[in-house]
Motif scaffolding. Structure first.
Motif, PDB file in Angstrom:
ATOM      1  N   GLY A 271      24.229  72.225 -31.786  1.00  0.00           N
ATOM      2  CA  GLY A 271      24.124  73.183 -31.036  1.00  0.00           C
ATOM      3  C   GLY A 271      23.535  74.512 -32.031  1.00  0.00           C
ATOM      4  N   LEU A 272      23.847  74.112 -33.376  1.00  0.00           N
ATOM      5  CA  LEU A 272      23.402  75.187 -34.229  1.00  0.00           C
ATOM      6  C   LEU A 272      22.266  74.868 -35.079  1.00  0.00           C
ATOM      7  N   CYS A 273      21.674  73.662 -34.796  1.00  0.00           N
ATOM      8  CA  CYS A 273      20.478  72.779 -35.616  1.00  0.00           C
ATOM      9  C   CYS A 273      19.216  73.409 -35.262  1.00  0.00           C
ATOM     10  N   VAL A 274      18.602  73.909 -36.246  1.00  0.00           N
ATOM     11  CA  VAL A 274      17.358  74.611 -36.233  1.00  0.00           C
ATOM     12  C   VAL A 274      16.381  73.566 -35.690  1.00  0.00           C
ATOM     13  N   ILE A 275      16.497  72.097 -36.325  1.00  0.00           N
ATOM     14  CA  ILE A 275      15.581  70.979 -36.066  1.00  0.00           C
ATOM     15  C   ILE A 275      15.893  70.124 -34.888  1.00  0.00           C
ATOM     16  N   ARG A 276      16.809  70.616 -34.041  1.00  0.00           N
ATOM     17  CA  ARG A 276      17.474  69.631 -33.022  1.00  0.00           C
ATOM     18  C   ARG A 276      16.286  69.116 -32.226  1.00  0.00           C
ATOM     19  N   ASP A 277      15.422  69.757 -31.728  1.00  0.00           N
ATOM     20  CA  ASP A 277      14.259  69.253 -30.824  1.00  0.00           C
ATOM     21  C   ASP A 277      13.455  68.246 -31.564  1.00  0.00           C
ATOM     22  N   LEU A 278      13.425  68.289 -32.938  1.00  0.00           N
ATOM     23  CA  LEU A 278      12.503  67.301 -33.729  1.00  0.00           C
ATOM     24  C   LEU A 278      13.278  66.366 -34.268  1.00  0.00           C
ATOM     25  N   CYS A 279      14.404  66.435 -33.985  1.00  0.00           N
ATOM     26  CA  CYS A 279      15.305  65.243 -34.726  1.00  0.00           C
ATOM     27  C   CYS A 279      15.522  64.116 -33.923  1.00  0.00           C
ATOM     28  N   PRO A 280      15.096  63.076 -34.170  1.00  0.00           N
ATOM     29  CA  PRO A 280      15.393  61.640 -33.427  1.00  0.00           C
ATOM     30  C   PRO A 280      16.826  61.078 -33.185  1.00  0.00           C
ATOM     31  N   PHE A 281      17.756  61.807 -33.874  1.00  0.00           N
ATOM     32  CA  PHE A 281      19.045  61.011 -33.568  1.00  0.00           C
ATOM     33  C   PHE A 281      19.623  61.355 -32.296  1.00  0.00           C
TER      34      PHE A 281
END
Length: 220
Positions: free
Chosen positions: A205-215
Motif C-alpha cells: 500500500g506504500l509502494c511507489v512501484i506497486r502498479d509496475l511490479c509483477p509480484f
C-alpha cells in the motif's frame, strides 16, 4: 537464500526505466545507513555489519572511529581495544581480529590507503564481494552492486533482476538496469526491500512501484 525454482525473464527496458525513475524521484540521493568518515572507516563498518544491524554497528563504531579512523590508529589501539569497542556486535571477537589484520595489510601493503579495486579489497580479512562492492560504490563512486538478502528478494519479486543466487542477481542488475541508474541501484533496492518490500508482509500500500511490479501476492 532460497533459490527460485524457475528463473523468469527480467522486466523489459521501458519498465526498468519507469521503476527506477520512481525510486529516484522518491529518494534522489540514497545513502548507506552505516556511519563512516572515510574509505577506511567504511571498510571497517561494512565488515562489522555482517549478521548485525546497521544501528548496532553505528552504536559500536561511534566511539571506535573517534579514536581510530586510520589503519595505523587502529593498530595502535590494538586487538584488546578493538574487541572492547565492538563487543556488542555479533561475532565480535573474530571481527575484531579481522579489523586488526586488514589494518595491518593496509599499512604494510597499501601505505595506509584503501585500494579501489575489487580484487584488492577482497584480499583483506573479513571483506567479501558484497563488502567490496559497497566500498567501491560508496567510497569510490563505481557502479558496483552489493547484493544482500533484501536485494535478492526484491530482484526476484519485481523481476528487475531475477537470479538463483546473489551472484546471478548482481549480474542481472548490471545487465538489465539502465546505465544511468546503476550507481544508486543497490541503495534504492536495499532501502526499498528493508522498509517497503519486506519479506513476510510487503507494505504494498506504500509502494511507489506497486502498479509496475509483477509480484502476484500483493498486500492491501
Amino acid at each position: 537464500m532460497a533459490k527460485p525454482a524457475r528463473l523468469p525473464d527480467p522486466l523489459p527496458f521501458a519498465q526498468q526505466v519507469a521503476i527506477f525513475s520512481r525510486l529516484a524521484e522518491a529518494n534522489p540521493e540514497p545513502e548507506t545507513e552505516l556511519h563512516f568518515t572515510n574509505p577506511f572507516t567504511l571498510v571497517v563498518a561494512v565488515a562489522l555489519s555482517a549478521q548485525a544491524t546497521d544501528a548496532g554497528v553505528n552504536k559500536a563504531t561511534r566511539g571506535l572511529f573517534a579514536v581510530a579512523d586510520t589503519p595505523q590508529k587502529m593498530l595502535d589501539l590494538g586487538l584488546e581495544g578493538v574487541t572492547e569497542a565492538v563487543k556488542t556486535i555479533g561475532l565480535f571477537r573474530q571481527k575484531a581480529k579481522n579489523v586488526i589484520a586488514l589494518s595491518r595489510i593496509l599499512v604494510e601493503d597499501y601505505a595506509g590507503e584503501v585500494p579501489d579495486s575489487r580484487a584488492a579489497l577482497m584480499s583483506l580479512p573479513g571483506v567479501g564481494r558484497k563488502t567490496a562492492n559497497v566500498v567501491l560504490s560508496v567510497a569510490f563512486g563505481q557502479p558496483a552492486q552489493a547484493v544482500d538478502t533484501h536485494i535478492f528478494r526484491l530482484g526476484n519479486r519485481t523481476r528487475v533482476a531475477p537470479g538463483r543466487d546473489v551472484d546471478e542477481v548482481e549480474r542481472a542488475i548490471e545487465d538489465n538496469v539502465p546505465a544511468r541508474f546503476q550507481h544508486h541501484a543497490h541503495h534504492w533496492l536495499i532501502l526499498h526491500g528493508r522498509y517497503i518490500c519486506q519479506a513476510r508482509r510487503p507494505r504494498c500500500g506504500l509502494c511507489v512501484i506497486r502498479d509496475l511490479c509483477p509480484f502476484e501476492e500483493k498486500t492491501e
